[in-house]
Design an enzyme around this catalytic site. Sequence first.
Site, PDB file in Angstrom:
ATOM      1  N   LYS A 173       0.848  -1.197   0.000  1.00  0.00           N
ATOM      2  CA  LYS A 173       0.000   0.000   0.000  1.00  0.00           C
ATOM      3  C   LYS A 173       0.882   1.246   0.000  1.00  0.00           C
ATOM      4  O   LYS A 173       1.911   1.285   0.708  1.00  0.00           O
ATOM      5  CB  LYS A 173      -0.908  -0.037   1.228  1.00  0.00           C
ATOM      6  N   SER A 199      -9.691   1.745   2.803  1.00  0.00           N
ATOM      7  CA  SER A 199      -8.799   2.491   1.964  1.00  0.00           C
ATOM      8  C   SER A 199      -7.719   1.648   1.275  1.00  0.00           C
ATOM      9  O   SER A 199      -7.054   2.138   0.379  1.00  0.00           O
ATOM     10  CB  SER A 199      -8.097   3.577   2.782  1.00  0.00           C
ATOM     11  N   SER A 218      -9.876  -0.686   7.019  1.00  0.00           N
ATOM     12  CA  SER A 218      -9.314  -0.556   5.670  1.00  0.00           C
ATOM     13  C   SER A 218      -8.604  -1.770   5.093  1.00  0.00           C
ATOM     14  O   SER A 218      -8.258  -1.759   3.909  1.00  0.00           O
ATOM     15  CB  SER A 218      -8.354   0.625   5.620  1.00  0.00           C
TER      16      SER A 218
END
Length: 483
Positions: free
Chosen positions: A71, A146, A170
């Site tokens: 990420k 996210s 997330s």
Amino acid sequence: MSLASKTIKELRGLLDGGEIQPMEIVDSVIAAAEARDEKIGGYLSWDRDQACRACETPIRGLLGGIPIAIKDLINVKDQPCGCGSKILRNYVAPYDATSIVNLRRAGGHPFGRANMDEFAMGSSNENSSIKPVHNPWDLERISGGSSGGSAAVVASDQAIAALGSDTGGSVRQPAAFCGCVGLKPTYGRVSRFGLTAYASSLDQIGPLTKTVEDAAILLGAISGGDANDSTCLDEPVPDYAAGLTGEIKGMKLGLPEEYFGEGIDPAIREAVQKAAKHYESLGVEIVDVSLPYTEHAVGVYYIIATAEASANLARFDGVRYGYRAPDAKDLAEQYAKSRAQGFGPEVKRRILLGTYVLSSGYYDAYYLRAQKLRTLIRDDFTKAFAKVDAILAPVSPTPPYKIGEKVANPLDVYLADIFTTSANLAGICGLSLPCGFMTPGDGDHELPIGLQLLGAPFAEEKILRLGHHYEQSTEWHQRRPVI
Ligand code: GLN
């Protein structure tokens, strides 16, 4: 079947047997991404040359030769770390996060930057300042967020596995929306050093994988104490993968009544209740539990998370990191303009909210009350875990919606975090894995449904074992989206 579609476990077998070389895996991942990612948008970038160099080291460890997508808010030395934000668009990390040091120590190597909501603020990946992520099962729909890029590249076989971060859901929610496995470790299990902070008392890095076994392997690799993060505990790291096959007969799973009431989509409720029945058939006892403070979780979360975010994001002011507005006439204007131009609307909304709840006159009414409620939410779990080994719950009350459908209604989006935020407030661990499919409307594509197993602090072994037994006795995890 391409190498990119395989699991860590399968690839380790092929590498150990000398049947493949690490660079073949990287090239298979790149070929898959070149073929599919234009439609999905899960990757922001990748660097084949760096991967090539990483593949030159001898194969060793649990992750030997395995590329892991990262990420875009976890620092990897000499790779961009833009956090999905314009303000950090050209930022290149000068060092490795501890989770990356651990990953490399286990033989793995970071490959590719996974798209995300700006500074991890969001539940849909529409808040990425670069591009949204499309759900691999229905390209018109959100991937969740996210860590939407991490979930989507794993679910669409463009990555072997990925790391994401979970502040209020997330990792778990995009895993549920995309049909893969996501684990939020206990607060303090994985170091946050080198993870760009959103809300420091809630953030944890976690794996997104194709199977529970891979989540166990990856968790084992990244966990452990760290002198650079005083909130990271030096608890022993068990062999999570070895613990998967242990007995689950006689274990107790709690069903919290508050998680099945109003507002949950009937198809999701039914799928999770069916999973409870399935557990019963495996010899697990289902017990009713109550988590009465659940209704306050979203409110408490959005006060604490935004308060912490407003402090953490103060450093992005055009001086030291990232974007600097070109036309400011003095320092105050440079701060104001750099932030006004560099941050997206959702980040600004949260900085304003967080600053407000911390301001004198409002601090006691909001921030302090939220902290007290946070303790009550944690106490709910302590009481429940005195009776049960783990809690079975849905991940999201609703399926992924169409991209753009909720931009005008952020409150609706916040409210959908109802089943995930409590775990972060309480610091406990949570695992999300596929438990069914639903078709929301006529002519719609099938969409995956996730179930959530919540465990007491440092009870990852238990929820992984429970998850593994469910997964291995069902077929949901074997389905793949057609792209
Ligand atoms: N959806 C939540 C939020 O927008 C959670 C995000 C996260 O876990 N990073 O804050």
